[in-house]
Structure formats: C-alpha cells, structure tokens
Design an enzyme around this catalytic site. Structure first.
Site, PDB file in Angstrom:
ATOM      1  N   LYS A 167       0.842  -1.198   0.000  1.00  0.00           N
ATOM      2  CA  LYS A 167       0.000   0.000   0.000  1.00  0.00           C
ATOM      3  C   LYS A 167       0.872   1.241   0.000  1.00  0.00           C
ATOM      4  O   LYS A 167       1.776   1.363   0.813  1.00  0.00           O
ATOM      5  CB  LYS A 167      -0.956   0.018   1.192  1.00  0.00           C
ATOM      6  CG  LYS A 167      -1.880   1.232   1.213  1.00  0.00           C
ATOM      7  CD  LYS A 167      -3.072   0.995   2.129  1.00  0.00           C
ATOM      8  CE  LYS A 167      -2.714   1.331   3.579  1.00  0.00           C
ATOM      9  NZ  LYS A 167      -3.883   1.166   4.473  1.00  0.00           N
ATOM     10  N   LYS A 169       1.010   5.455   0.173  1.00  0.00           N
ATOM     11  CA  LYS A 169       0.299   6.670   0.557  1.00  0.00           C
ATOM     12  C   LYS A 169       0.471   7.705  -0.565  1.00  0.00           C
ATOM     13  O   LYS A 169       1.567   7.919  -1.079  1.00  0.00           O
ATOM     14  CB  LYS A 169       0.878   7.236   1.855  1.00  0.00           C
ATOM     15  CG  LYS A 169       1.062   6.235   2.973  1.00  0.00           C
ATOM     16  CD  LYS A 169      -0.215   5.814   3.637  1.00  0.00           C
ATOM     17  CE  LYS A 169       0.074   5.013   4.904  1.00  0.00           C
ATOM     18  NZ  LYS A 169       1.112   3.986   4.824  1.00  0.00           N
ATOM     19  N   ASP A 198      -3.565   5.050  -0.629  1.00  0.00           N
ATOM     20  CA  ASP A 198      -4.259   5.593   0.539  1.00  0.00           C
ATOM     21  C   ASP A 198      -4.127   7.112   0.536  1.00  0.00           C
ATOM     22  O   ASP A 198      -3.009   7.636   0.619  1.00  0.00           O
ATOM     23  CB  ASP A 198      -3.609   5.018   1.810  1.00  0.00           C
ATOM     24  CG  ASP A 198      -4.378   5.387   3.065  1.00  0.00           C
ATOM     25  OD1 ASP A 198      -4.086   4.786   4.116  1.00  0.00           O
ATOM     26  OD2 ASP A 198      -5.260   6.252   3.001  1.00  0.00           O
ATOM     27  N   ASN A 200      -5.641   9.168   2.721  1.00  0.00           N
ATOM     28  CA  ASN A 200      -5.794   9.717   4.079  1.00  0.00           C
ATOM     29  C   ASN A 200      -6.687  10.959   4.102  1.00  0.00           C
ATOM     30  O   ASN A 200      -6.328  11.996   4.655  1.00  0.00           O
ATOM     31  CB  ASN A 200      -4.432  10.011   4.708  1.00  0.00           C
ATOM     32  CG  ASN A 200      -3.781   8.728   5.200  1.00  0.00           C
ATOM     33  OD1 ASN A 200      -2.838   8.249   4.599  1.00  0.00           O
ATOM     34  ND2 ASN A 200      -4.315   8.130   6.261  1.00  0.00           N
ATOM     35  N   GLU A 224      -7.977   4.060  -0.859  1.00  0.00           N
ATOM     36  CA  GLU A 224      -8.386   4.183   0.539  1.00  0.00           C
ATOM     37  C   GLU A 224      -8.594   5.642   0.944  1.00  0.00           C
ATOM     38  O   GLU A 224      -7.815   6.511   0.602  1.00  0.00           O
ATOM     39  CB  GLU A 224      -7.318   3.553   1.423  1.00  0.00           C
ATOM     40  CG  GLU A 224      -7.648   3.464   2.887  1.00  0.00           C
ATOM     41  CD  GLU A 224      -6.669   2.565   3.633  1.00  0.00           C
ATOM     42  OE1 GLU A 224      -6.201   1.560   3.051  1.00  0.00           O
ATOM     43  OE2 GLU A 224      -6.338   2.894   4.791  1.00  0.00           O
ATOM     44  N   GLU A 250     -10.825   2.987   8.878  1.00  0.00           N
ATOM     45  CA  GLU A 250      -9.883   3.116  10.005  1.00  0.00           C
ATOM     46  C   GLU A 250     -10.301   4.227  10.968  1.00  0.00           C
ATOM     47  O   GLU A 250      -9.847   4.244  12.116  1.00  0.00           O
ATOM     48  CB  GLU A 250      -8.473   3.382   9.489  1.00  0.00           C
ATOM     49  CG  GLU A 250      -8.260   4.739   8.878  1.00  0.00           C
ATOM     50  CD  GLU A 250      -6.856   4.920   8.330  1.00  0.00           C
ATOM     51  OE1 GLU A 250      -6.487   4.169   7.413  1.00  0.00           O
ATOM     52  OE2 GLU A 250      -6.131   5.809   8.832  1.00  0.00           O
ATOM     53  N   ASP A 273     -10.268  -1.039  12.718  1.00  0.00           N
ATOM     54  CA  ASP A 273      -9.190  -0.589  13.614  1.00  0.00           C
ATOM     55  C   ASP A 273      -9.637  -0.957  15.029  1.00  0.00           C
ATOM     56  O   ASP A 273     -10.614  -0.395  15.548  1.00  0.00           O
ATOM     57  CB  ASP A 273      -8.997   0.925  13.478  1.00  0.00           C
ATOM     58  CG  ASP A 273      -7.881   1.451  14.386  1.00  0.00           C
ATOM     59  OD1 ASP A 273      -6.892   1.980  13.866  1.00  0.00           O
ATOM     60  OD2 ASP A 273      -8.025   1.323  15.613  1.00  0.00           O
ATOM     61  N   HIS A 300      -6.390  -2.449  10.332  1.00  0.00           N
ATOM     62  CA  HIS A 300      -5.581  -1.215  10.331  1.00  0.00           C
ATOM     63  C   HIS A 300      -4.648  -1.259  11.526  1.00  0.00           C
ATOM     64  O   HIS A 300      -5.109  -1.319  12.664  1.00  0.00           O
ATOM     65  CB  HIS A 300      -6.481   0.021  10.429  1.00  0.00           C
ATOM     66  CG  HIS A 300      -5.689   1.293  10.460  1.00  0.00           C
ATOM     67  ND1 HIS A 300      -5.687   2.147  11.532  1.00  0.00           N
ATOM     68  CD2 HIS A 300      -4.844   1.828   9.559  1.00  0.00           C
ATOM     69  CE1 HIS A 300      -4.884   3.171  11.288  1.00  0.00           C
ATOM     70  NE2 HIS A 300      -4.362   3.003  10.095  1.00  0.00           N
ATOM     71  N   GLU A 320      -3.077  -5.391   7.540  1.00  0.00           N
ATOM     72  CA  GLU A 320      -2.154  -4.329   7.159  1.00  0.00           C
ATOM     73  C   GLU A 320      -0.902  -4.502   8.004  1.00  0.00           C
ATOM     74  O   GLU A 320      -0.968  -4.429   9.242  1.00  0.00           O
ATOM     75  CB  GLU A 320      -2.727  -2.945   7.416  1.00  0.00           C
ATOM     76  CG  GLU A 320      -1.686  -1.868   7.105  1.00  0.00           C
ATOM     77  CD  GLU A 320      -2.070  -0.476   7.550  1.00  0.00           C
ATOM     78  OE1 GLU A 320      -2.632  -0.309   8.634  1.00  0.00           O
ATOM     79  OE2 GLU A 320      -1.795   0.461   6.791  1.00  0.00           O
TER      80      GLU A 320
HETATM   81  C1  SMN Z   1      -2.126   5.496   8.371  1.00  0.00           C
HETATM   82  C2  SMN Z   1      -2.878   6.136   9.335  1.00  0.00           C
HETATM   83  C3  SMN Z   1      -2.236   6.622  10.467  1.00  0.00           C
HETATM   84  C4  SMN Z   1      -0.863   6.461  10.622  1.00  0.00           C
HETATM   85  C5  SMN Z   1      -0.146   5.822   9.641  1.00  0.00           C
HETATM   86  C6  SMN Z   1      -0.785   5.330   8.500  1.00  0.00           C
HETATM   87  C7  SMN Z   1      -2.816   5.005   7.120  1.00  0.00           C
HETATM   88  C8  SMN Z   1      -2.961   3.507   7.088  1.00  0.00           C
HETATM   89  O1  SMN Z   1      -4.087   5.595   6.964  1.00  0.00           O
HETATM   90  O2  SMN Z   1      -3.957   3.038   6.516  1.00  0.00           O
HETATM   91  O3  SMN Z   1      -2.046   2.839   7.601  1.00  0.00           O
HETATM   92 MG    MG Z   2      -5.323   4.344   5.827  1.00  0.00          MG
END
Ligand code: SMN
Ligand code: MG
Length: 364
Positions: A167, A169, A198, A200, A224, A250, A273, A300, A320
C-alpha cells in the site's frame, strides 16, 4: 460463581512512550517521525496480567491518553475481569462525558487488555478463545515513504520479505505526483503484485472524482479514504463513480459509524481498527456487521491483535502490516510467505521486553 467470575480487576498501569521508528511514516495528513504509544498492563486479582498498546497518533495527545487509561482504569478496579461487564459499567459511568475520541481509545485499551487476560488465564491464544484458531493471515506491506524512488525501493524490500501486496500513501500533491509514485512502484513490483493507494482523506469529493477517472486505469487493488471519513454520502458518490474498489473504516469510531457508512454504500471494503472500534468487543461487533453486509474486512495497524482477530472474522481479508510496537515485544509478529503468523501463546502475543521499554523511556 465460576472461577472466571471471581476474578476482578486489581489495577491498570499505563506507560506512555515516544518510539523512534527506523523510518518516518509519510501520509497526505503529515509525516510521523515518532510513534506515540501507551502500553497497558491490566492486573487481575489472580495475578494474570492482560496487555495491549494504544497509539495516540501525535505526541501532543500521548500524556493525556496515558493518564486517561490510568484514571478510567481506576473506575474498573474491583469489577469482575469480564470485558462485557467492564464495558457496560464504564460506558454507563462515562455517558455524560461521552465515549468517543480519547475516552473511547482508553476504553478500547481496557477491553483489549481484559480479553488478553481472559485468554492468558485459560491458556489459549485469543483466536482460540473467540472460537477460531490462530491461522496464517494474508498481509500487505503498508509503505512508509511516498516519494517515487524511495517508495519503489521500499516496495522491492517488501517483495523480498515475501509480501504479494503493498500500500502506497498518496495525495500530498497533485495527480501527477500520485501517478509518478504509483508507476514507480508498479515498475518495481511488476503486474502480479497488488498495489493499494491511501489518500488519508486528503481530497475533496470533486477532486477525488476527477483523479479517479485517471486512477481507474492504473490497475489498483483499492483506493483508501479518498475524502473525509465522516462523509458517507461523499464517499458513496466516489464509490459509485469509480471502477476501482474504495476502502474506508480506520476512522470509524465504533460500530455506529460503521453501520452508517455501510448503509450509505460508501465503500467496497471495510478497514477495522481495533482501537477505534472499541477493542476486541467492538471488533467482534464490527465483524458481524461486515458479514451481514457481505463486505471484505481488513485490519488497520495493531498487527498482533489484528492477526488474532482476522482469524475469526467471517469476511476477513488482509492484515495491514505496519509495525509500531514490535521493537518492544519479546516475540514480534512474524511474517512468512506474505502471511502474518499469529502467536500461538496464551493471549494475543504481547509480552514486553522490559529492557527495551526502559530504554525507550530513557532515550527521550
Ligand atoms: C495510516 C494512518 C495513520 C498512521 C499511519 C498510516 C494510514 C494507514 O491511513 O492506513 O495505515
Ligand atoms: Mg489508511
């Protein structure tokens, strides 16, 4: 009265630590150069200690979260060491304050530690206590870097470690930057490796709709959190327009957020999460919602507990792999052939290496 009912909560110890990972975690919401965690040790009247950890995401909330865990933990002292009993009692006592945000995280920590204690007391892995078995769980590597060359190198490392999915970002800059990173990682991993991205929550709905028209041609496994997590309608518009699967969850604070998102058809996948959902108890309720909605559920963070819980999640899909507390554990979670190997020891496999904890406490 059964032996388990006679056992009560004796005390809860919370230790806040600011860990320094070997590389920062970059996201569209900012770069995390440290990992603020709260270690929770919940001692019961028969001497069994249940353990878990929480993340406060920012150092600014670390001391407050640790203090909340300790103070809310005091409210649990003397109660039967049964997760459902403690959850009901604490939620009732905290109703006027409200149980989302940091309070919800503290309650989740107490729940996770109680379930760990229950499994330790019975001498079984948590997955076994919950009716399953600690079986290998497919895992994807959550990359920490966003810059194309660095992300490509990290993705190659992940493949060498046996992962078959990564994954990335994205969302920190424009679509061209997203595509440069996606295509650099694709060149590095080839067509047989799954690539998730992702955002975010970094895009507006119009911007997400605009970018996804191009991203749909990149062969991505899921996209994501393209927009605000608290906008089920907006995410539903994106999911309806996209050919690529949309992933959300998450940031669901408990199963009510999850139910609202599922009823809005806001995503094709669900991210669970364990801290945000309310601990093991919250995760199990969320797993039932995911089954009823026939939506795949992936985890998550919180890799050790998630590995146990995905083994008993009917629509469980991916773990993850984003390790935070591994350096503090006597037995870090192992990955083999792209699968997480849940601990077979009693509990969830969270035993602190106290020498490393002490070092982490003094090194700041
Ligand atoms: C994420 C969220 C918070 C901290 C690090 C990484 C990211 C994930 O959204 O899906 O891991
Ligand atoms: Mg995420």
């Amino acid at each position: 009265m059964s032996p388990a009912e006679r056992v009560t909560v004796r005390r809860v110890v919370a230790r806040g630590l600011l860990l320094e990972p070997d590389r920062p975690t970059e996201t569209a919401a900012g770069v995390m150069t440290t990992t603020p965690v709260v270690l929770v040790d919940l001692e019961t009247s028969d001497g069994v200690v249940g353990r878990c950890y929480l993340r406060s995401y920012t150092p600014a909330a670390l001391a407050a979260l640790a203090r909340l865990v300790a103070d809310v933990g005091e409210l649990a002292e003397g109660l039967p060491a049964a997760p459902g009993v403690v959850e009901t009692s604490l939620r009732a006592r905290l109703r006027l304050l409200g149980t989302s945000g940091l309070v919800g995280m503290a309650l989740a920590g107490i729940d996770m530690a109680l379930w760990d204690a229950l499994a330790r007391r019975l001498g079984v892995p948590l997955a076994t206590l919950l009716g399953g078995e600690p079986r290998p769980v497919p895992a994807y590597a959550s990359l920490r870097t966003m810059e194309p060359a660095a992300a490509a190198a990290e993705a190659e490392e992940a493949l060498r470690a046996g992962f078959t999915a990564v994954k990335l970002k994205v969302g920190r800059a424009g679509l061209d930057a997203d595509l440069a990173a996606i295509r650099a990682v694709r060149r590095a991993v080839g067509d047989s490796t799954r690539i998730m991205v992702d955002y975010n929550q970094s895009l507006s709905v119009p911007e997400a709709l605009d970018r996804i028209r191009v991203l749909d041609g990149e062969g991505l496994y899921w996209i994501e959190e393209p927009t605000r997590a608290d906008d089920p309608g907006g995410n539903a518009r994106i999911a309806a327009a996209a050919r690529t699967a949309i992933q959300l969850g998450e940031n669901w604070s408990g199963t009510r957020d999850m139910a609202a998102s599922l009823s809005a058809n806001a995503s094709d996948h669900a991210t669970l999460d364990v801290m945000r959902l309310g601990g093991v108890s919250g995760w199990m309720r969320a797993a039932a919602l995911a089954e009823a909605a026939a939506i795949p559920a992936s985890s998550h963070a919180f890799i050790e507990l998630s590995a146990q819980l995905l083994a008993v999640t009917p629509t469980g899909l991916w773990l993850e792999y984003l390790d935070h507390a591994g350096p503090l554990l006597l037995e870090p979670l192992r990955i083999r052939d792209g699968h997480a190997q849940p601990s077979r020891a009693p509990g969830a496999g969270l035993d602190w290496d106290e020498a490393r904890v002490r070092h982490a406490q003094t090194s700041r």
